[in-house]
Design an enzyme around this catalytic site. Sequence first.
Site, PDB file in Angstrom:
ATOM      1  N   GLU A   1      30.388 -14.478 -15.905  1.00 37.52           N
ATOM      2  CA  GLU A   1      28.330 -13.926 -15.768  1.00 37.52           C
ATOM      3  C   GLU A   1      28.519 -14.043 -17.144  1.00 37.52           C
ATOM      4  O   GLU A   1      28.514 -13.475 -17.767  1.00 37.52           O
ATOM      5  CB  GLU A   1      27.735 -12.425 -14.701  1.00 37.52           C
ATOM      6  CG  GLU A   1      26.821 -13.085 -15.315  1.00 37.52           C
ATOM      7  CD  GLU A   1      25.246 -11.243 -14.694  1.00 37.52           C
ATOM      8  OE1 GLU A   1      24.728 -11.764 -14.656  1.00 37.52           O
ATOM      9  OE2 GLU A   1      26.311 -10.659 -14.955  1.00 37.52           O
TER      10      GLU A   1
ATOM     11  N   ASP B   1      31.188  -9.486 -14.358  1.00 35.84           N
ATOM     12  CA  ASP B   1      29.938  -9.292 -14.998  1.00 35.84           C
ATOM     13  C   ASP B   1      29.714  -9.463 -16.128  1.00 35.84           C
ATOM     14  O   ASP B   1      30.472  -8.165 -16.869  1.00 35.84           O
ATOM     15  CB  ASP B   1      29.597  -7.241 -14.228  1.00 35.84           C
ATOM     16  CG  ASP B   1      28.102  -7.000 -14.525  1.00 35.84           C
ATOM     17  OD1 ASP B   1      27.253  -7.976 -13.348  1.00 35.84           O
ATOM     18  OD2 ASP B   1      27.794  -5.966 -14.688  1.00 35.84           O
TER      19      ASP B   1
HETATM   20  C1  GLC Z   1      24.930  -8.490 -13.677  1.00 32.76           C
HETATM   21  C2  GLC Z   1      24.584  -8.101 -12.426  1.00 32.76           C
HETATM   22  C3  GLC Z   1      22.966  -7.235 -11.936  1.00 32.76           C
HETATM   23  C4  GLC Z   1      23.334  -5.665 -12.989  1.00 32.76           C
HETATM   24  C5  GLC Z   1      23.701  -6.472 -14.475  1.00 32.76           C
HETATM   25  C6  GLC Z   1      24.085  -4.620 -15.137  1.00 32.76           C
HETATM   26  O1  GLC Z   1      23.477  -9.076 -14.034  1.00 32.76           O
HETATM   27  O2  GLC Z   1      24.409  -8.908 -11.474  1.00 32.76           O
HETATM   28  O3  GLC Z   1      23.277  -6.722 -10.978  1.00 32.76           O
HETATM   29  O4  GLC Z   1      21.817  -5.116 -12.877  1.00 32.76           O
HETATM   30  O5  GLC Z   1      24.886  -7.148 -14.203  1.00 32.76           O
HETATM   31  O6  GLC Z   1      25.070  -4.754 -14.415  1.00 32.76           O
END
Ligand code: GLC
Length: 494
Positions: free
Chosen positions: A245, A190
């Site tokens: 991500e 994440d």
């Molecule tokens: C990422 C996740 C999202 C979350 C954020 C904070 O973007 O995909 O769903 O709210 O991180 O953890």
Amino acid sequence: MVYQVYPRSFLDTNGDGIGDLPGIEQRLDHLSWLGIDTVWISPFYRSPMADFGYDVSDYCDVDPLFGTLADADRLITAAHQRGIRVLIDWVPNHTSDRHPWFIESRSSRSSPKRDWYHWRDGRGSAPPNNWRSVFGGPAWTLDDATGQWFLHLFLAEQPDLNWSNPEVVDAMHQVLRFWLDRGIDGFRIDVVHCIGKDPVFADQPAALGEIDRVGIQNESVTHELIRGFRRLVDGYPGERTTVGEVNLGDLSSIGSFYGHGDELHLVFNFLPLYAPWTRAAWQDMIERVEREFPPGAWPTWVLSNHDVRRVRTRLGSEHAARAAAVISTTQRGTPFVYQGDELALEDAVVPERRRVDPGGRDGCRAPIPWEPDRSHGWPSAPWLPWPPHADTRNAASQRANPRSMLHLYRDLLAARRASPALRRGMVRLLDAPGDVLAYERVSGEDRRLVLVNFGEQAAHVPLAEHWQVEVASASQPDAGSLPPHAAALLRPSA
Ligand code: GLC
Ligand code: CA
């Protein structure tokens, strides 16, 4: 291909309206039938659910809402028995404010864990800098008891960990080991681009906009930390994977997270989530991925996830969503499919009183309809409303209909498995008329041609002369005649 499971909305088994780990296990056969080889499961750790699991209070346990550690073990084994690999979601940037680490850190300025998070004095009565939280408001919250502010790029219930503290690195490495030892095949990580922070905490320059901290979200220390994750993961036997991500807007920054083959195995490229549905935009993305990613970097193709509007809702029609499925499954790179996109679901319309997400993302998180009847295969009413037309857009109805989106995905995945060119071949863009995007995939003797008509008019493509249709998003009279918003995967004529 990687299939993203959002566990709250996949399938409930105990009647509390919330999907759970046994629900995923129950439908694994559906995923193998579809041809999925890897699942990524959004967080199921213990969590107060302020951000529906992305606020973790214990990384080494399963939240009772989703089941138990024994359920997780069973799910991993059951997936492996079907040849499906399991990636879990790891949230390193922040914990929950209910995590024992944060409770300890907050307890006093001299707590041994004070430095596990980012604590700063304010500027007078104002926060330490001008950063804004992704969910609105300042990215700092004042703790009255100790008179200092803590940083949270997301909700105040999600304080950011201080990764410059080696104890944090150790503690989090132990989390990775905990799950790798249980047999998982890797992690979706994440907001990994945010974990390293410049300790100066300079104000966000106005030119970069409110929360687009591009200039301070690609710190060299982040890359160093990622190399540490990579060494740890590569130390495990078998093929383990990391996919990060990296929510940045330009491909060369995204590409930098592959390092020199020593950082992330895969990095999300979110540009397709924001690209308009035009030939120019998609051709440009394909070209730039080839040009701007470092040599050896294996791209990803993402059409939707639990944070954005679904691809069908965004593109406005099932025709376009079907054509987009052809594009994403025939690219050089790993396609990611968000649960329900294989059913061509649209976002649910969620009335005001049922909205629960602080980021306004409820629509794309609607439950998966499995059956045509009113309960759609769930034991009781789920936590969010159904997506539109669940009486036909459900797994059972589409499995019975060879012209459904579900069958289109299955055919595309089968074609991909069978063709070395599609699996790993190079991509070559070709000249084509008007609104038609054309590209070839080539590996040795194996070749495939993909044609996509972005236009409102049917298109004829002469270059398809010696090709025949292998999979098409819409029925077409011959290989070179594409209806509006349609795509076809072609193989050389026999
Ligand atoms: C990422 C996740 C999202 C979350 C954020 C904070 O973007 O995909 O769903 O709210 O991180 O953890
Ligand atoms: Ca449940």
